[in-house]
Structures are given as structure tokens and as C-alpha cells.
Design a protein around this motif. Structure first.
Motif, mmCIF file in Angstrom:
data_model
loop_
_atom_site.group_PDB
_atom_site.id
_atom_site.type_symbol
_atom_site.label_atom_id
_atom_site.label_comp_id
_atom_site.label_asym_id
_atom_site.label_seq_id
_atom_site.Cartn_x
_atom_site.Cartn_y
_atom_site.Cartn_z
ATOM 1 N N VAL A 30 42.198 45.097 36.877
ATOM 2 C CA VAL A 30 41.916 46.411 36.301
ATOM 3 C C VAL A 30 40.484 46.401 35.758
ATOM 4 C CG1 VAL A 30 42.613 48.140 34.603
ATOM 5 C CG2 VAL A 30 44.355 46.694 35.689
ATOM 6 N N VAL A 31 39.691 47.361 36.213
ATOM 7 C CA VAL A 31 38.276 47.447 35.863
ATOM 8 C C VAL A 31 37.963 48.853 35.346
ATOM 9 C CG1 VAL A 31 35.927 47.384 36.817
ATOM 10 C CG2 VAL A 31 37.617 45.711 37.570
ATOM 11 N N THR A 32 37.178 48.923 34.270
ATOM 12 C CA THR A 32 36.668 50.208 33.794
ATOM 13 C C THR A 32 35.294 50.426 34.388
ATOM 14 O OG1 THR A 32 37.895 50.115 31.716
ATOM 15 C CG2 THR A 32 35.975 51.552 31.775
ATOM 16 N N LEU A 33 35.139 51.570 35.014
ATOM 17 C CA LEU A 33 33.885 51.964 35.639
ATOM 18 C C LEU A 33 33.401 53.217 34.910
ATOM 19 C CD1 LEU A 33 32.009 51.391 38.063
ATOM 20 C CD2 LEU A 33 33.461 52.901 39.395
ATOM 21 N N GLY A 34 32.382 53.051 34.069
ATOM 22 C CA GLY A 34 31.877 54.160 33.264
ATOM 23 C C GLY A 34 31.397 55.322 34.111
ATOM 24 N N GLU A 56 41.216 33.011 48.887
ATOM 25 C CA GLU A 56 42.680 32.909 48.915
ATOM 26 C C GLU A 56 43.375 33.407 47.634
ATOM 27 O OE1 GLU A 56 46.245 32.749 50.387
ATOM 28 O OE2 GLU A 56 44.490 32.329 51.608
ATOM 29 N N PRO A 57 42.940 33.029 46.450
ATOM 30 C CA PRO A 57 43.697 33.453 45.259
ATOM 31 C C PRO A 57 43.713 34.966 45.032
ATOM 32 C CG PRO A 57 42.132 31.719 44.693
ATOM 33 C CD PRO A 57 41.836 32.139 46.096
ATOM 34 N N ILE A 58 42.719 35.671 45.559
ATOM 35 C CA ILE A 58 42.673 37.117 45.301
ATOM 36 C C ILE A 58 42.818 37.962 46.563
ATOM 37 C CG2 ILE A 58 41.317 36.903 43.198
ATOM 38 C CD1 ILE A 58 38.884 37.757 44.808
ATOM 39 N N ARG A 59 43.148 37.334 47.648
ATOM 40 C CA ARG A 59 43.241 38.035 48.940
ATOM 41 C C ARG A 59 44.129 39.279 48.882
ATOM 42 N NH1 ARG A 59 42.248 35.735 53.964
ATOM 43 N NH2 ARG A 59 42.182 33.767 52.862
ATOM 44 N N ASP A 60 45.239 39.221 48.163
ATOM 45 C CA ASP A 60 46.182 40.336 48.111
ATOM 46 C C ASP A 60 46.115 41.124 46.803
ATOM 47 O OD1 ASP A 60 47.231 39.703 50.662
ATOM 48 O OD2 ASP A 60 48.467 38.125 49.773
ATOM 49 N N ALA A 61 45.077 40.894 46.017
ATOM 50 C CA ALA A 61 44.965 41.551 44.711
ATOM 51 C C ALA A 61 44.715 43.050 44.862
ATOM 52 C CB ALA A 61 43.839 40.923 43.897
ATOM 53 N N GLU A 62 45.383 43.808 44.013
ATOM 54 C CA GLU A 62 45.169 45.254 43.941
ATOM 55 C C GLU A 62 44.056 45.516 42.925
ATOM 56 O OE1 GLU A 62 47.475 49.267 42.342
ATOM 57 O OE2 GLU A 62 48.315 47.281 41.926
ATOM 58 N N GLY A 117 29.036 55.183 28.588
ATOM 59 C CA GLY A 117 29.556 55.473 29.915
ATOM 60 C C GLY A 117 28.888 54.704 31.025
ATOM 61 N N THR A 118 28.084 53.688 30.669
ATOM 62 C CA THR A 118 27.377 52.921 31.693
ATOM 63 C C THR A 118 28.056 51.585 32.000
ATOM 64 O OG1 THR A 118 25.939 51.922 30.027
ATOM 65 C CG2 THR A 118 25.155 53.951 31.083
ATOM 66 N N GLU A 119 29.246 51.391 31.455
ATOM 67 C CA GLU A 119 29.891 50.088 31.543
ATOM 68 C C GLU A 119 30.577 49.834 32.889
ATOM 69 O OE1 GLU A 119 32.794 53.046 29.864
ATOM 70 O OE2 GLU A 119 30.752 52.502 29.368
ATOM 71 N N LEU A 120 30.701 48.557 33.184
ATOM 72 C CA LEU A 120 31.516 48.034 34.272
ATOM 73 C C LEU A 120 32.209 46.825 33.660
ATOM 74 C CD1 LEU A 120 32.420 47.934 37.238
ATOM 75 C CD2 LEU A 120 30.397 46.576 37.714
ATOM 76 N N ILE A 121 33.487 46.990 33.285
ATOM 77 C CA ILE A 121 34.180 45.990 32.477
ATOM 78 C C ILE A 121 35.457 45.524 33.164
ATOM 79 C CG2 ILE A 121 35.329 45.551 30.271
ATOM 80 C CD1 ILE A 121 33.557 47.759 29.072
ATOM 81 N N LEU A 122 35.606 44.219 33.263
ATOM 82 C CA LEU A 122 36.860 43.637 33.729
ATOM 83 C C LEU A 122 37.830 43.674 32.548
ATOM 84 C CD1 LEU A 122 38.684 42.084 35.657
ATOM 85 C CD2 LEU A 122 37.498 39.987 34.970
ATOM 86 N N ASN A 123 38.858 44.496 32.637
ATOM 87 C CA ASN A 123 39.799 44.686 31.528
ATOM 88 C C ASN A 123 41.004 43.763 31.590
ATOM 89 O OD1 ASN A 123 38.498 46.758 30.120
ATOM 90 N ND2 ASN A 123 39.281 48.282 31.538
ATOM 91 N N GLN A 124 41.557 43.593 32.771
ATOM 92 C CA GLN A 124 42.820 42.854 32.874
ATOM 93 C C GLN A 124 42.962 42.225 34.244
ATOM 94 O OE1 GLN A 124 46.341 45.366 33.022
ATOM 95 N NE2 GLN A 124 47.460 43.899 31.757
ATOM 96 N N ILE A 125 43.566 41.045 34.248
ATOM 97 C CA ILE A 125 43.916 40.368 35.499
ATOM 98 C C ILE A 125 45.366 39.922 35.383
ATOM 99 C CG2 ILE A 125 43.447 38.462 37.072
ATOM 100 C CD1 ILE A 125 40.676 38.273 35.895
ATOM 101 N N GLN A 126 46.160 40.253 36.365
ATOM 102 C CA GLN A 126 47.536 39.751 36.409
ATOM 103 C C GLN A 126 47.561 38.594 37.416
ATOM 104 O OE1 GLN A 126 50.054 43.067 37.424
ATOM 105 N NE2 GLN A 126 49.929 43.931 35.369
ATOM 106 N N MET A 127 47.878 37.407 36.888
ATOM 107 C CA MET A 127 47.839 36.189 37.699
ATOM 108 C C MET A 127 49.195 35.500 37.681
ATOM 109 S SD MET A 127 44.230 34.426 36.609
ATOM 110 C CE MET A 127 44.184 34.721 34.856
ATOM 111 N N GLU A 128 49.420 34.709 38.696
ATOM 112 C CA GLU A 128 50.603 33.835 38.759
ATOM 113 C C GLU A 128 50.145 32.400 38.785
ATOM 114 O OE1 GLU A 128 53.117 34.695 42.093
ATOM 115 O OE2 GLU A 128 53.174 36.810 41.616
#
Length: 128
Positions: A30-34, A56-62, A117-128
Motif C-alpha cells: 500500500v502506497v500513498t501517492l500525493g 520472486e518474493p514480490i512477483r504476485d504482490a498487489e 501533497g508531494t509525497e510518495l510513501i510506502l505505508n504497508q506491506i503484507q508479507m508471509e
């Protein structure tokens, strides 16, 4: 296209976090794009989806991109307001004029200045 290099940087950041946490797979990012970031949403998403195929670890990431409504300060009354973009999809040529607020909701004057409103922020990653 700078969106591709931004997507590459995001992927590198995600891979670092995957390694730090000993994860094997990323399901969701999940990323915030200002709204004033200057990043073309479709190009960034395209770049991310192409570049993730080689990892490989992120190949199927949404990828979920969240864009908050823009915030403005009125240069006349000093009030801060969240004013959503008004999109008229039936008239695509009205894109520019409809993307900017016409007036302050408090004093009805037109001298508005965007705030942040100029941000590009990595908010959340769901990992296994």
C-alpha cells in the motif's frame, strides 16, 4: 520516465524489508501517492508491475495506490481546506480546469495555494 526509477526504488525498499523480516512472499503493498507528487499513477503502477516480475518474493504482490484529496490554504482568509478534484469524465478536455478548485469554501475568493501533497510513501506491506 521517472516513474520507472521510482518503482525500482520502491521494489528495492520492499526487498530490503522482506530480507530484514525473513519473509518469503509479499501479498500486498500500500502506497500513498500525493495529488501534487508529479508522479503519473498509471505509469508508476505499470513500472511496478513490470519490475516485480523479476523478483520472486514480490512477483504476485498487489499494489494499492491511495491518493488523498488535495489540501489548500486560502491566501485571503488563511483557512485550510480539503478540496477534492472535480473530474468530469464526460468531457475529457475539461481535465485541467476541473482539477483545480475555483474558490475557497470559507470566503469564496480564488487565491488558493496547495499545501503538501508531494509525497510518495510506502505505508504497508503484507508479507508471509
Amino acid at each position: 520516465m521517472h516513474e520507472m526509477s521510482l518503482a525500482q526504488s520502491l521494489i528495492e525498499q520492499i526487498l530490503t524489508l522482506v530480507k530484514e523480516h525473513g519473509s518469503v512472499r509479499v501479498n500486498r503493498v500500500v502506497v500513498t501517492l500525493g495529488p501534487f507528487s508529479g508522479v503519473v499513477r498509471d505509469s508508476f503502477e505499470f513500472g511496478f508491475n513490470i519490475l516485480k516480475q523479476g523478483q520472486e518474493p514480490i512477483r504476485d504482490a498487489e499494489l494499492v495506490l491511495e491518493t488523498p484529496d488535495p489540501v489548500y490554504i486560502c491566501l485571503d482568509c488563511g483557512k485550510v481546506s480539503v478540496i477534492p478534484f472535480a473530474l468530469n469524465m464526460e468531457q475529457p478536455d475539461s481535465f485541467l480546469k476541473d482539477h483545480f478548485p475555483k474558490k475557497c469554501p470559507w470566503c469564496c475568493l480564488t487565491r488558493l495555494s496547495p499545501q503538501g501533497g508531494t509525497e510518495l510513501i510506502l505505508n504497508q506491506i503484507q508479507m508471509e
